[in-house]
Write a protein that holds these residues in place. Structure first.
Motif, short mmCIF file in Angstrom:
data_model
loop_
_atom_site.label_atom_id
_atom_site.label_comp_id
_atom_site.label_asym_id
_atom_site.label_seq_id
_atom_site.Cartn_x
_atom_site.Cartn_y
_atom_site.Cartn_z
N ILE A 38 0.86 -1.18 0.00
CA ILE A 38 0.00 0.00 0.00
C ILE A 38 0.90 1.23 0.00
O ILE A 38 1.84 1.32 0.80
CB ILE A 38 -0.91 0.01 1.24
CG1 ILE A 38 -1.78 -1.24 1.25
CG2 ILE A 38 -1.76 1.26 1.28
CD1 ILE A 38 -2.54 -1.43 2.53
N THR A 39 0.63 2.15 -0.88
CA THR A 39 1.39 3.40 -0.91
C THR A 39 0.44 4.55 -0.66
O THR A 39 -0.71 4.53 -1.10
CB THR A 39 2.09 3.59 -2.27
OG1 THR A 39 1.11 3.59 -3.29
CG2 THR A 39 3.10 2.50 -2.52
N TYR A 40 0.92 5.53 0.07
CA TYR A 40 0.15 6.72 0.36
C TYR A 40 0.88 7.91 -0.24
O TYR A 40 2.11 7.99 -0.19
CB TYR A 40 0.01 6.92 1.87
CG TYR A 40 -0.72 5.80 2.55
CD1 TYR A 40 -2.10 5.79 2.58
CD2 TYR A 40 -0.02 4.76 3.15
CE1 TYR A 40 -2.79 4.76 3.20
CE2 TYR A 40 -0.71 3.73 3.77
CZ TYR A 40 -2.08 3.74 3.79
OH TYR A 40 -2.75 2.72 4.40
N THR A 41 0.15 8.83 -0.78
CA THR A 41 0.75 10.04 -1.34
C THR A 41 0.03 11.25 -0.79
O THR A 41 -1.10 11.18 -0.31
CB THR A 41 0.65 10.05 -2.88
OG1 THR A 41 -0.73 10.00 -3.24
CG2 THR A 41 1.39 8.89 -3.49
N MET A 42 0.73 12.36 -0.87
CA MET A 42 0.16 13.61 -0.42
C MET A 42 0.47 14.65 -1.49
O MET A 42 1.54 14.63 -2.09
CB MET A 42 0.78 14.04 0.90
CG MET A 42 0.17 15.31 1.48
SD MET A 42 0.99 15.87 2.97
CE MET A 42 0.46 14.64 4.13
N SER A 43 -0.44 15.53 -1.70
CA SER A 43 -0.26 16.57 -2.69
C SER A 43 0.93 17.45 -2.30
O SER A 43 1.11 17.78 -1.13
CB SER A 43 -1.53 17.41 -2.77
OG SER A 43 -1.32 18.52 -3.60
N GLN A 47 2.34 19.71 1.65
CA GLN A 47 3.52 19.32 2.41
C GLN A 47 4.28 20.55 2.87
O GLN A 47 4.26 21.59 2.21
CB GLN A 47 4.45 18.46 1.55
CG GLN A 47 3.83 17.17 1.11
CD GLN A 47 4.78 16.38 0.24
OE1 GLN A 47 5.96 16.65 0.22
NE2 GLN A 47 4.25 15.42 -0.49
#
Length: 106
Positions: A38-43, A47
């Motif tokens: 599972i990978t999580y990303t953030m705009s 950040q």
């Protein structure tokens, strides 16, 4: 049916596995699909890349300095005093008084 040159990456040196089968391009060598990753990303605009950097830099620097100072400082101090003594001794031996005192030694 053999894979075409385009599928092989355009060259004749593409990796072939057992039985002359195409293995896949770099990073995808024909293995099983991975499951459970599972990978999580953030705009990027959400950040804050330097949040707490100054605070962490001060305390991390102090922590690293305090752990290493006893390994570095005593040899440095000993070398400094030895060098100071050698410099003063050299100046004395090359002065009039030093030459006069040790003139008969040579």
């Amino acid at each position: 049916m053999r894979p075409t040159q385009a599928l092989r990456g355009g060259g004749g040196d593409a990796p072939l596995g057992r039985h002359d089968k195409y293995l896949g391009s770099w990073g995808n060598f024909g293995g099983y699909k991975q499951k459970g990753i599972i990978t999580y990303t953030m705009s990027p605009n959400r950040q804050n890349p330097i949040a707490g950097a100054a605070h962490d830099a001060v305390f991390n620097t102090w922590r690293r300095f305090s752990k290493q100072v006893l390994y570095v400082a005593p040899p440095f101090i000993a070398f400094y005093y030895a060098m100071s003594w050698a410099t003063e001794r050299n100046h004395y031996l090359n002065s009039k008084e030093g030459r006069k005192e040790f003139s008969d030694a040579e």
